[in-house]
Enzyme design. Structure first.
Site, mmCIF file in Angstrom:
data_model
loop_
_atom_site.group_PDB
_atom_site.id
_atom_site.type_symbol
_atom_site.label_atom_id
_atom_site.label_comp_id
_atom_site.label_asym_id
_atom_site.label_seq_id
_atom_site.Cartn_x
_atom_site.Cartn_y
_atom_site.Cartn_z
ATOM 1 N N ASP A 52 -24.171 -16.663 -23.677
ATOM 2 C CA ASP A 52 -25.348 -17.439 -24.097
ATOM 3 C C ASP A 52 -25.419 -17.546 -25.611
ATOM 4 O O ASP A 52 -25.970 -18.506 -26.139
ATOM 5 C CB ASP A 52 -26.622 -16.804 -23.535
ATOM 6 N N GLU A 67 -23.727 -12.048 -19.773
ATOM 7 C CA GLU A 67 -24.375 -13.297 -19.364
ATOM 8 C C GLU A 67 -25.863 -13.095 -19.127
ATOM 9 O O GLU A 67 -26.265 -12.126 -18.456
ATOM 10 C CB GLU A 67 -23.709 -13.816 -18.074
ATOM 11 N N TYR A 127 0.856 -1.196 0.000
ATOM 12 C CA TYR A 127 0.000 0.000 0.000
ATOM 13 C C TYR A 127 0.888 1.241 0.000
ATOM 14 O O TYR A 127 1.959 1.247 -0.589
ATOM 15 C CB TYR A 127 -0.948 -0.098 1.225
ATOM 16 N N ASN A 147 -22.238 -24.254 -21.887
ATOM 17 C CA ASN A 147 -21.172 -23.319 -22.255
ATOM 18 C C ASN A 147 -20.014 -23.257 -21.254
ATOM 19 O O ASN A 147 -19.006 -22.623 -21.525
ATOM 20 C CB ASN A 147 -21.720 -21.931 -22.608
ATOM 21 N N GLY A 195 -33.614 -17.264 -29.890
ATOM 22 C CA GLY A 195 -33.223 -16.131 -29.054
ATOM 23 C C GLY A 195 -31.714 -16.009 -29.064
ATOM 24 O O GLY A 195 -31.057 -16.303 -30.067
ATOM 25 N N ALA A 196 -31.151 -15.581 -27.922
ATOM 26 C CA ALA A 196 -29.706 -15.372 -27.844
ATOM 27 C C ALA A 196 -28.955 -16.635 -28.243
ATOM 28 O O ALA A 196 -28.142 -16.634 -29.183
ATOM 29 C CB ALA A 196 -29.345 -14.963 -26.421
ATOM 30 N N ALA A 197 -29.233 -17.740 -27.543
ATOM 31 C CA ALA A 197 -28.500 -18.979 -27.804
ATOM 32 C C ALA A 197 -28.849 -19.527 -29.192
ATOM 33 O O ALA A 197 -27.959 -19.842 -29.989
ATOM 34 C CB ALA A 197 -28.832 -20.006 -26.723
ATOM 35 N N LYS A 203 -20.579 -18.605 -12.481
ATOM 36 C CA LYS A 203 -19.669 -18.434 -13.629
ATOM 37 C C LYS A 203 -18.298 -17.989 -13.139
ATOM 38 O O LYS A 203 -17.262 -18.428 -13.644
ATOM 39 C CB LYS A 203 -20.233 -17.413 -14.620
HETATM 40 N N1 LIG Z 1 -26.715 -25.340 -22.278
HETATM 41 C C1 LIG Z 1 -26.200 -24.153 -22.350
HETATM 42 O O1 LIG Z 1 -25.003 -23.957 -22.306
HETATM 43 C C2 LIG Z 1 -27.087 -22.968 -22.536
HETATM 44 C C3 LIG Z 1 -26.521 -21.744 -22.864
HETATM 45 C C4 LIG Z 1 -27.337 -20.631 -23.070
HETATM 46 C C5 LIG Z 1 -28.699 -20.757 -22.910
HETATM 47 N N2 LIG Z 1 -29.212 -21.969 -22.559
HETATM 48 C C6 LIG Z 1 -30.639 -22.110 -22.322
HETATM 49 O O2 LIG Z 1 -31.381 -21.734 -23.448
HETATM 50 C C7 LIG Z 1 -32.606 -21.149 -23.042
HETATM 51 C C8 LIG Z 1 -32.811 -19.838 -23.773
HETATM 52 O O3 LIG Z 1 -31.805 -18.929 -23.411
HETATM 53 P P1 LIG Z 1 -31.582 -17.617 -24.261
HETATM 54 O O4 LIG Z 1 -30.518 -16.856 -23.560
HETATM 55 O O5 LIG Z 1 -31.417 -17.932 -25.706
HETATM 56 O O6 LIG Z 1 -32.988 -16.891 -24.016
HETATM 57 P P2 LIG Z 1 -33.818 -15.932 -24.991
HETATM 58 O O7 LIG Z 1 -34.890 -15.380 -24.167
HETATM 59 O O8 LIG Z 1 -32.888 -15.007 -25.687
HETATM 60 O O9 LIG Z 1 -34.429 -16.929 -26.107
HETATM 61 C C9 LIG Z 1 -35.487 -17.805 -25.957
HETATM 62 C C10 LIG Z 1 -36.207 -17.923 -27.308
HETATM 63 O O10 LIG Z 1 -37.107 -19.009 -27.251
HETATM 64 C C11 LIG Z 1 -38.331 -18.608 -27.866
HETATM 65 N N3 LIG Z 1 -39.444 -19.414 -27.345
HETATM 66 C C12 LIG Z 1 -39.944 -19.396 -26.089
HETATM 67 N N4 LIG Z 1 -40.961 -20.276 -25.979
HETATM 68 C C13 LIG Z 1 -41.090 -20.877 -27.187
HETATM 69 C C14 LIG Z 1 -41.954 -21.870 -27.706
HETATM 70 N N5 LIG Z 1 -42.898 -22.424 -26.953
HETATM 71 N N6 LIG Z 1 -41.785 -22.233 -28.995
HETATM 72 C C15 LIG Z 1 -40.865 -21.666 -29.790
HETATM 73 N N7 LIG Z 1 -40.019 -20.704 -29.346
HETATM 74 C C16 LIG Z 1 -40.127 -20.321 -28.071
HETATM 75 C C17 LIG Z 1 -38.461 -17.128 -27.518
HETATM 76 O O11 LIG Z 1 -39.339 -16.441 -28.402
HETATM 77 C C18 LIG Z 1 -37.008 -16.666 -27.671
HETATM 78 O O12 LIG Z 1 -36.718 -16.246 -28.987
HETATM 79 C C19 LIG Z 1 -32.532 -21.008 -21.531
HETATM 80 O O13 LIG Z 1 -33.282 -22.036 -20.922
HETATM 81 C C20 LIG Z 1 -31.081 -21.197 -21.200
HETATM 82 O O14 LIG Z 1 -30.877 -21.835 -19.957
HETATM 83 C C21 LIG Z 1 -28.445 -23.060 -22.378
HETATM 84 O O1 LIG Z 2 -25.521 -21.230 -16.911
HETATM 85 C C1 LIG Z 2 -25.606 -22.290 -17.516
HETATM 86 O O2 LIG Z 2 -25.665 -23.390 -16.973
HETATM 87 C C2 LIG Z 2 -25.597 -22.301 -18.996
HETATM 88 C C3 LIG Z 2 -26.136 -21.127 -19.660
HETATM 89 O O3 LIG Z 2 -25.352 -19.996 -19.573
HETATM 90 C C4 LIG Z 2 -27.593 -20.871 -19.438
HETATM 91 O O4 LIG Z 2 -27.977 -19.699 -19.429
HETATM 92 O O5 LIG Z 2 -28.335 -21.825 -19.297
HETATM 93 MG MG LIG Z 3 -26.487 -18.206 -19.465
#
Ligand SMILES: NC(=O)c1ccc[n+]([C@@H]2O[C@H](COP(=O)([O-])OP(=O)(O)OC[C@H]3O[C@@H](n4cnc5c(N)ncnc54)[C@H](O)[C@@H]3O)[C@@H](O)[C@H]2O)c1
Ligand SMILES: O=C(O)C[C@H](O)C(=O)O
Ligand SMILES: [Mg+2]
Length: 442
Positions: free
Chosen positions: A235, A209, A112, A373, A269-271, A167
């Site tokens: 994601d 995230e 320090y 992820n 969506g995002a993923a 994370k």
């Molecule tokens: N395994 C992994 O590493 C991992 C990583 C990221 C996200 N995920 C999972 O993926 C899921 C989505 O995350 P995200 O960040 O993409 O969320 P998000 O909100 O960006 O996307 C979700 C999408 O799903 C669509 N949706 C919802 N209900 C629906 C239905 N009945 N039919 C068709 N489309 C539908 C929504 O309109 C949206 O576009 C979460 O459950 C998250 O835990 C998993």
């Molecule tokens: O957090 C996790 O287990 C994975 C992913 O980032 C999610 O949003 O589902």
């Molecule tokens: Mg996540």
């Protein structure tokens, strides 16, 4: 196989006579519970104490399991029932600690004031030296606005903190990076971008995230443009990397040419959109997509994918199905085609349980616990921080996916995340590409 969402630890005493543990196990199983770990705490001359972890579908089933064990009698006693997950979270999962010991006055002066002033001046004269004399180069902000926490939805940043701490714990455990959760009390993209820009000098990288779509796309693009440190929305790209790795492995095992396979992405969506984009950029021609949002489907079209109206139609056309909707049980077993690869990646519960998909005829099936992820983001950031790269590029992400696939055992989809080698492999692959890309720019 149903979801096993409730986890409890039972502290059970049984007479030290063979067969008693079997009675407890049978009672748990007959009431519908699954047994996880069994830890023998103490074996005495008359009785034995054990911690038995159980997994149940819901609270009702948990109560049935507990009554079944309580009713056994014959000296079998259920002493306590504890929630290990909540207990493990008491006090939080992470902490900031000093790397240096501060015991003497000399230590204090070195760590320090006044000693630190010279270090400040050194950095003032040469800002690059902050990488050497501070923790900045090894720190990554884990930023969320709480709008898409796992598949739980918009539950707010505070309720998302356990995920962000998780994370950070994984960063530390797998690649020695200090992950710092940052909870943003705004969903306004302008404010998110501005705030992250203002705090960015503290960090060597930014991991976005659980920021929901569609604003996550704009937020990431603007931050990548504005900052000269790596920014990645986990994601989107962390998930896309691991998903690509899993389908590379599945196709290798099945003897199928990935680029000729058709992929159906449920949830854009995002993923989902990032996975579809990654597949297209990897050379897969036929990428179909379904989402309840028309805007999301249009976005897929921009990246060369083909929107499909119904989920059953999508399942009919796809050799590989990936789901990221956050909706448990969305995929009906009767839609599964024999030989399909099904990755139902939503957390905490998948669109179809892998066991159910396999029973319905899938050749390979996995959920978001294994295809996660966590296999990507630690090594990706380790690689770019080592290379002092200014951004994370598509070739780096492909290198990460190929490294994960290359390290996967035959017959499996992805490696085990607790194998430290997989994170090293990813880091090395990303670092190599980052250095190549740097030298080709210079
Ligand atoms: N395994 C992994 O590493 C991992 C990583 C990221 C996200 N995920 C999972 O993926 C899921 C989505 O995350 P995200 O960040 O993409 O969320 P998000 O909100 O960006 O996307 C979700 C999408 O799903 C669509 N949706 C919802 N209900 C629906 C239905 N009945 N039919 C068709 N489309 C539908 C929504 O309109 C949206 O576009 C979460 O459950 C998250 O835990 C998993
Ligand atoms: O957090 C996790 O287990 C994975 C992913 O980032 C999610 O949003 O589902
Ligand atoms: Mg996540």
């Amino acid at each position: 196989m149903p979801d096993r969402n409730i986890i409890r630890s039972l502290f059970v005493e049984t007479p030290s006579v063979p067969g008693n543990l079997g009675k407890v196990a049978t009672a748990i199983g007959m009431a519908g519970g699954d047994i996880g770990e069994v830890e023998t705490v103490q074996v005495g001359p008359t009785s034995t104490m054990r911690n038995i972890t159980i997994h149940c579908d819901d609270h009702e089933q948990l109560e049935q399991v507990l009554s079944a064990v309580r009713e056994l009698g014959g000296g079998i006693l259920l002493h306590t029932v504890s929630d290990d997950v909540l207990r493990a979270h008491e006090g939080g999962k992470i902490q900031m600690k000093s790397r240096l010991d501060i015991r003497s006055l000399a230590d204090l002066r070195r760590v320090y004031t006044p000693g630190v002033a010279d270090v400040c001046r050194t950095i003032q004269e040469e800002p690059d030296k902050a990488r050497i004399y501070t923790s900045i180069g090894n720190s990554v902000a884990i930023v969320t606005d709480g709008t898409a926490i796992l598949g739980l939805g918009d539950i707010g940043p505070l309720a998302g903190m356990p995920v962000m701490e998780g994370k950070a714990a994984l960063f530390d455990r797998f690649v020695g990076i200090s992950g710092v959760p940052i909870l943003l009390d705004t969903k306004d993209p302008d404010k998110i971008v501005e705030t992250v820009k203002q705090i960015s000098p503290t960090f060597g990288g930014i991991l976005l995230e659980d920021i929901g779509s569609p604003h996550c796309f704009e937020v990431e693009a603007r931050l990548k443009e504005a900052l000269s440190i790596p920014v990645m929305h986990d994601d989107q790209h962390g998930t896309a990397v691991v998903t690509l790795a899993a389908v590379i492995s599945a196709c290798q095992s099945a003897g199928v040419q990935l680029k000729e396979a058709s992929v159906g992405q449920i949830g854009l969506g995002a993923a989902g959109l990032a996975i579809a984009r990654m597949f297209r950029a990897y050379g897969i021609e036929r990428v179909y997509g379904a989402d309840k949002s028309e805007v999301a489907k249009e976005r897929l079209r921009e990246f060369g994918g083909e929107p499909v109206d119904g989920l059953s139609q999508l399942m009919e056309r796809a050799d590989i199905v990936v789901a990221t909707t956050g909706v448990p049980g969305l995929i009906r077993p009767e839609w599964v085609r024999p030989g399909q690869v099904i990755l139902a990646l939503s957390n905490p519960k998948p669109e179809i349980e892998p066991e159910v998909a396999l029973e319905a005829g899938a050749a390979y099936a996995a959920d978001g616990r294994s295809v996660n992820n966590v296999l990507g983001f630690p090594g990706i950031f380790r690689g770019v921080l080592n290379a002092r790269a200014r951004e994370i590029t598509h070739p780096m992400l492909v290198a990460a996916a190929e490294a994960i696939a290359g390290y996967t055992k035959k017959g499996e989809l992805v490696p085990h995340p607790l194998d430290p080698r997989v994170h090293q492999e990813v880091a090395q692959a990303v670092e190599t590409v980052a250095i190549q890309q740097k030298s080709s720019i210079q």
